[in-house]
Design a protein around this motif. Structure first.
Motif, short mmCIF file in Angstrom:
data_model
loop_
_atom_site.label_atom_id
_atom_site.label_comp_id
_atom_site.label_asym_id
_atom_site.label_seq_id
_atom_site.Cartn_x
_atom_site.Cartn_y
_atom_site.Cartn_z
N UNK A 18 22.43 -36.00 -7.23
CA UNK A 18 22.88 -36.06 -5.84
C UNK A 18 21.76 -35.57 -4.93
N UNK A 19 21.81 -36.02 -3.69
CA UNK A 19 20.84 -35.57 -2.70
C UNK A 19 21.57 -35.10 -1.45
N UNK A 23 14.68 -42.43 -2.16
CA UNK A 23 13.76 -43.05 -1.21
C UNK A 23 13.93 -42.51 0.20
N UNK A 24 14.81 -41.51 0.36
CA UNK A 24 15.17 -41.01 1.69
C UNK A 24 14.40 -39.77 2.11
N UNK A 25 13.55 -39.24 1.23
CA UNK A 25 12.74 -38.05 1.56
C UNK A 25 13.61 -36.81 1.83
N UNK A 26 14.76 -36.73 1.16
CA UNK A 26 15.63 -35.57 1.35
C UNK A 26 15.10 -34.36 0.61
N UNK A 27 15.32 -33.19 1.19
CA UNK A 27 14.80 -31.96 0.61
C UNK A 27 15.57 -31.52 -0.64
N UNK A 28 16.91 -31.67 -0.60
CA UNK A 28 17.74 -31.07 -1.64
C UNK A 28 18.18 -32.11 -2.65
N UNK A 74 9.83 -29.26 -3.36
CA UNK A 74 8.91 -29.53 -4.45
C UNK A 74 8.57 -28.21 -5.15
N UNK A 75 8.75 -28.22 -6.45
CA UNK A 75 8.50 -27.08 -7.33
C UNK A 75 9.49 -25.92 -7.12
N UNK A 76 10.50 -26.10 -6.28
CA UNK A 76 11.51 -25.06 -6.04
C UNK A 76 12.84 -25.49 -6.65
N UNK A 100 7.99 -32.39 -9.12
CA UNK A 100 6.59 -32.36 -8.71
C UNK A 100 6.34 -33.21 -7.47
N UNK A 101 7.30 -34.07 -7.12
CA UNK A 101 7.22 -34.89 -5.91
C UNK A 101 8.58 -34.86 -5.23
N UNK A 102 8.59 -35.02 -3.93
CA UNK A 102 9.85 -35.00 -3.19
C UNK A 102 10.84 -36.00 -3.75
#
Lengths: 112, 115
Positions: free
Chosen positions: A92-93, A26-31, A52-54, A69-71
Motif C-alpha cells: 500500500x502507499x 509511479x506516484x512518488x509517494x513517501x509512505x 528512502x532507506x527509512x 533504495x528508491x522512492x
C-alpha cells in the motif's frame, strides 16, 4: 488506479528458500506498507517505510525484512520461507497528506 | 493496543435487501475510520471514510457514521445489488510515526448477494 504494481503476482516456493516480493509505485509517494492477509485476521502490517532507506517494523515482522533504495520500490524479503508465511501479500502507499492508503493487486505466495 | 471487531460472516442476502455490517473499535485518541472493499481476485479499494465523531462517510449508496459514544462505524446500504458481493473490511488509523499512519483492520466480512 493509484499506480501500484506488485511482482510476482503468484509464487510457489519451498520451505527454507529466500523469496523477494516487489512493490513498485509511479506516484512518488513517501509512505509505503507491506501487509499480509489471512483468513480470520484481516490484514496485518508487516513493515512500512517513511522514506528512502527509512523503514520500521509492524505487528508481524518476524521472518521478514524490507528495503527501500528508491522512492518507487519497496521490497519484502522472506529470508527463509516457512509454511506459516503462505499468505496473500499486499503493498500500500500513502501520500504526504491525508490518511488514505491505496493498495496494490496483491501477491499470492504458497510455501510448500 | 488498538483493535477493530467486525460482525462474523459470511453474510448472504437477496438483491434489494437492506444491509448492515457491524464494526466496533477500541482506540486511544480519535482515529480516522475506514471501510475498504475487496472484490474477488483484487486488492482493497477505499469505499468510504470518516475522520471525526459524527461524520458520515458515503459512497456508491453505502453509508457509515462515526459514533464516538458507542465506538462504532457500522456500514449500511438500503438496497444491495449482486455486484456488491465482496469482502468488506473496517479499519482505523493507528498511531503516526514520521507521518506514517498505520491501519488496523477488522477480520473482514464476506457478503454474497443472490439475484
Amino acid at each position: 488506479d493509484a499506480g501500484i504494481t506488485q511482482s510476482p503476482r503468484h509464487k510457489v516456493t519451498e520451505t527454507g528458500t529466500p523469496v523477494t516480493l516487489r512493490c513498485h509505485q509511479t506516484e512518488n509517494h513517501r509512505y509505503m506498507y507491506w501487509y499480509r492477509q489471512d483468513p480470520g485476521h484481516g490484514l496485518r502490517l508487516i513493515h512500512y517505510s517513511y522514506g528512502v532507506k527509512d523503514t520500521d517494523k509492524g505487528e508481524v515482522s518476524d521472518g521478514y525484512s524490507v528495503s527501500r533504495s528508491k522512492t518507487e520500490d519497496f521490497l519484502l524479503t522472506l529470508e527463509s520461507a516457512t509454511s506459516s508465511q503462505t499468505s496473500v501479500y499486499f503493498c500500500a502507499i500513502k501520500g504526504n497528506s491525508g490518511e488514505t492508503q491505496y493498495f496494490g493487486p496483491g501477491t499470492r505466495l504458497l510455501v510448500l | 493496543g488498538d483493535s477493530v471487531t467486525q460482525m462474523e460472516g459470511p453474510v448472504t442476502l437477496s438483491e434489494e435487501a437492506f444491509l448492515t455490517i457491524n464494526c466496533t473499535y477500541t482506540a486511544t485518541g480519535y482515529p480516522s475510520l475506514f471501510w475498504y472493499v475487496q472484490y474477488p481476485g483484487e486488492g482493497l479499494q477505499l469505499l468510504l471514510k470518516a475522520t471525526k465523531a459524527d461524520d458520515k462517510g458515503s459512497n456508491k449508496g453505502f453509508e457509515a457514521t462515526y459514533r464516538k459514544e458507542t465506538t462504532s462505524f457500522h456500514l449500511e446500504k438500503g438496497s444491495v445489488q449482486v455486484s456488491d458481493s465482496a469482502v468488506y473490511f473496517c479499519a482505523l488509523s493507528s498511531g503516526r510515526i514520521q507521518g506514517a499512519q498505520k491501519l488496523v483492520f477488522g477480520q473482514g466480512t464476506r457478503l454474497t448477494i443472490n439475484p
